[in-house]
Design a protein around this motif. Sequence first.
Motif, mmCIF file in Angstrom:
data_model
loop_
_atom_site.group_PDB
_atom_site.id
_atom_site.type_symbol
_atom_site.label_atom_id
_atom_site.label_comp_id
_atom_site.label_asym_id
_atom_site.label_seq_id
_atom_site.Cartn_x
_atom_site.Cartn_y
_atom_site.Cartn_z
ATOM 1 N N THR A 42 -0.598 -1.762 -4.634
ATOM 2 C CA THR A 42 -1.420 -0.678 -5.164
ATOM 3 C C THR A 42 -2.095 0.090 -4.028
ATOM 4 O OG1 THR A 42 -1.792 -1.923 -7.192
ATOM 5 C CG2 THR A 42 -3.323 -0.127 -6.731
ATOM 6 N N LEU A 43 -2.557 -0.633 -3.009
ATOM 7 C CA LEU A 43 -3.170 0.007 -1.846
ATOM 8 C C LEU A 43 -2.176 0.937 -1.163
ATOM 9 C CD1 LEU A 43 -5.433 -1.533 0.786
ATOM 10 C CD2 LEU A 43 -3.314 -0.521 1.546
ATOM 11 N N LEU A 44 -0.950 0.483 -0.985
ATOM 12 C CA LEU A 44 0.070 1.309 -0.332
ATOM 13 C C LEU A 44 0.404 2.546 -1.158
ATOM 14 C CD1 LEU A 44 2.419 -1.482 1.011
ATOM 15 C CD2 LEU A 44 0.867 -0.035 2.332
ATOM 16 N N GLU A 45 0.468 2.388 -2.472
ATOM 17 C CA GLU A 45 0.751 3.533 -3.346
ATOM 18 C C GLU A 45 -0.380 4.556 -3.291
ATOM 19 O OE1 GLU A 45 1.525 2.000 -7.243
ATOM 20 O OE2 GLU A 45 3.356 0.996 -6.606
ATOM 21 N N ALA A 46 -1.626 4.081 -3.310
ATOM 22 C CA ALA A 46 -2.775 4.988 -3.251
ATOM 23 C C ALA A 46 -2.821 5.704 -1.912
ATOM 24 C CB ALA A 46 -4.072 4.219 -3.489
ATOM 25 N N ASN A 47 -2.497 5.002 -0.849
ATOM 26 C CA ASN A 47 -2.524 5.610 0.473
ATOM 27 C C ASN A 47 -1.386 6.601 0.649
ATOM 28 O OD1 ASN A 47 -2.559 6.019 3.373
ATOM 29 N ND2 ASN A 47 -3.961 4.294 3.377
ATOM 30 N N ALA A 48 -0.265 6.386 -0.023
ATOM 31 C CA ALA A 48 0.849 7.333 0.051
ATOM 32 C C ALA A 48 0.481 8.659 -0.605
ATOM 33 C CB ALA A 48 2.081 6.745 -0.619
ATOM 34 N N LYS A 49 -0.382 8.611 -1.609
ATOM 35 C CA LYS A 49 -0.824 9.836 -2.283
ATOM 36 C C LYS A 49 -1.814 10.623 -1.433
ATOM 37 C CE LYS A 49 -0.252 7.974 -6.913
ATOM 38 N NZ LYS A 49 -0.941 7.532 -8.121
ATOM 39 N N ASP A 50 -2.614 9.902 -0.642
ATOM 40 C CA ASP A 50 -3.625 10.543 0.198
ATOM 41 C C ASP A 50 -3.718 9.783 1.516
ATOM 42 O OD1 ASP A 50 -5.780 11.760 1.386
ATOM 43 O OD2 ASP A 50 -7.178 11.398 -0.265
ATOM 44 N N VAL A 51 -3.081 10.315 2.547
ATOM 45 C CA VAL A 51 -3.022 9.614 3.830
ATOM 46 C C VAL A 51 -4.361 9.605 4.572
ATOM 47 C CG1 VAL A 51 -0.550 9.959 4.117
ATOM 48 C CG2 VAL A 51 -2.146 11.661 5.013
ATOM 49 N N GLU A 52 -5.326 10.363 4.110
ATOM 50 C CA GLU A 52 -6.651 10.388 4.727
ATOM 51 C C GLU A 52 -7.493 9.172 4.329
ATOM 52 O OE1 GLU A 52 -7.868 12.858 6.834
ATOM 53 O OE2 GLU A 52 -5.824 13.635 6.833
ATOM 54 N N LEU A 53 -7.083 8.462 3.294
ATOM 55 C CA LEU A 53 -7.858 7.320 2.812
ATOM 56 C C LEU A 53 -7.783 6.152 3.781
ATOM 57 C CD1 LEU A 53 -6.926 7.228 -0.977
ATOM 58 C CD2 LEU A 53 -9.105 7.908 0.022
ATOM 59 N N ARG A 54 -8.877 5.438 3.893
ATOM 60 C CA ARG A 54 -8.932 4.174 4.627
ATOM 61 C C ARG A 54 -9.326 3.135 3.591
ATOM 62 N NH1 ARG A 54 -6.225 6.770 7.031
ATOM 63 N NH2 ARG A 54 -6.567 7.770 9.024
ATOM 64 N N LEU A 55 -8.386 2.293 3.219
ATOM 65 C CA LEU A 55 -8.580 1.374 2.110
ATOM 66 C C LEU A 55 -8.649 -0.068 2.584
ATOM 67 C CD1 LEU A 55 -5.979 2.965 -0.319
ATOM 68 C CD2 LEU A 55 -8.423 3.440 -0.157
ATOM 69 N N ASP A 56 -9.419 -0.865 1.848
ATOM 70 C CA ASP A 56 -9.544 -2.295 2.109
ATOM 71 C C ASP A 56 -9.399 -3.050 0.803
ATOM 72 O OD1 ASP A 56 -10.167 -2.260 4.913
ATOM 73 O OD2 ASP A 56 -12.173 -1.553 4.373
ATOM 74 N N ILE A 57 -8.822 -4.234 0.901
ATOM 75 C CA ILE A 57 -8.735 -5.138 -0.242
ATOM 76 C C ILE A 57 -9.845 -6.164 -0.088
ATOM 77 C CG2 ILE A 57 -7.340 -6.887 -1.395
ATOM 78 C CD1 ILE A 57 -4.860 -5.381 -0.391
ATOM 79 N N HIS A 58 -10.607 -6.383 -1.156
ATOM 80 C CA HIS A 58 -11.696 -7.353 -1.141
ATOM 81 C C HIS A 58 -11.477 -8.384 -2.234
ATOM 82 C CE1 HIS A 58 -14.266 -5.053 1.605
ATOM 83 N NE2 HIS A 58 -13.731 -3.992 1.016
ATOM 84 N N GLN A 59 -11.684 -9.651 -1.883
ATOM 85 C CA GLN A 59 -11.615 -10.708 -2.881
ATOM 86 C C GLN A 59 -13.015 -10.910 -3.445
ATOM 87 O OE1 GLN A 59 -10.632 -14.645 -1.485
ATOM 88 N NE2 GLN A 59 -9.690 -15.156 -3.437
ATOM 89 N N VAL A 60 -13.118 -10.922 -4.773
ATOM 90 C CA VAL A 60 -14.410 -11.075 -5.444
ATOM 91 C C VAL A 60 -14.292 -12.138 -6.530
ATOM 92 C CG1 VAL A 60 -15.155 -8.705 -5.023
ATOM 93 C CG2 VAL A 60 -13.881 -9.231 -7.080
ATOM 94 N N GLU A 61 -15.420 -12.692 -6.910
ATOM 95 C CA GLU A 61 -15.459 -13.622 -8.030
ATOM 96 C C GLU A 61 -15.650 -12.835 -9.308
ATOM 97 O OE1 GLU A 61 -18.305 -16.709 -7.474
ATOM 98 O OE2 GLU A 61 -17.299 -17.474 -5.704
ATOM 99 N N LEU A 62 -15.086 -13.349 -10.398
ATOM 100 C CA LEU A 62 -15.239 -12.714 -11.702
ATOM 101 C C LEU A 62 -16.336 -13.428 -12.477
ATOM 102 C CD1 LEU A 62 -11.488 -12.287 -12.675
ATOM 103 C CD2 LEU A 62 -12.993 -10.612 -11.619
ATOM 104 N N ASP A 63 -17.115 -12.654 -13.229
ATOM 105 C CA ASP A 63 -18.161 -13.258 -14.051
ATOM 106 C C ASP A 63 -17.546 -13.801 -15.349
ATOM 107 O OD1 ASP A 63 -17.779 -11.039 -15.686
ATOM 108 O OD2 ASP A 63 -19.627 -10.047 -15.081
ATOM 109 N N ALA A 64 -18.364 -14.261 -16.253
ATOM 110 C CA ALA A 64 -17.887 -14.869 -17.497
ATOM 111 C C ALA A 64 -17.074 -13.889 -18.356
ATOM 112 C CB ALA A 64 -19.071 -15.409 -18.294
#
Length: 70
Positions: A42-64
């Motif tokens: 998904t990050l690669l697809e989003a960046n292909a649409k807009d090469v100016e983006l600087r994207l990061d993947i973050h791991q988060v915990e989910l609540d209940a």
Amino acid sequence: MKKAYIIKNQRNLFLSKDGLWLDKLDKNHLYRTEHHDAALNTLLEANAKDVELRLDIHQVELDAKGHPSL
């Protein structure tokens, strides 16, 4: 707790399920996946649409309710 991956850009906005950039207050609509490879794709697809983006993947915990804890 379950964990998920979300995508954040250089403006501290988060990718939504609709491909829009949202602030962290709208947890119901944030893009999230349990698989790192799906988040990376998904990050690669989003960046292909807009090469100016600087994207990061973050791991988060989910609540209940399954929403990311930010």
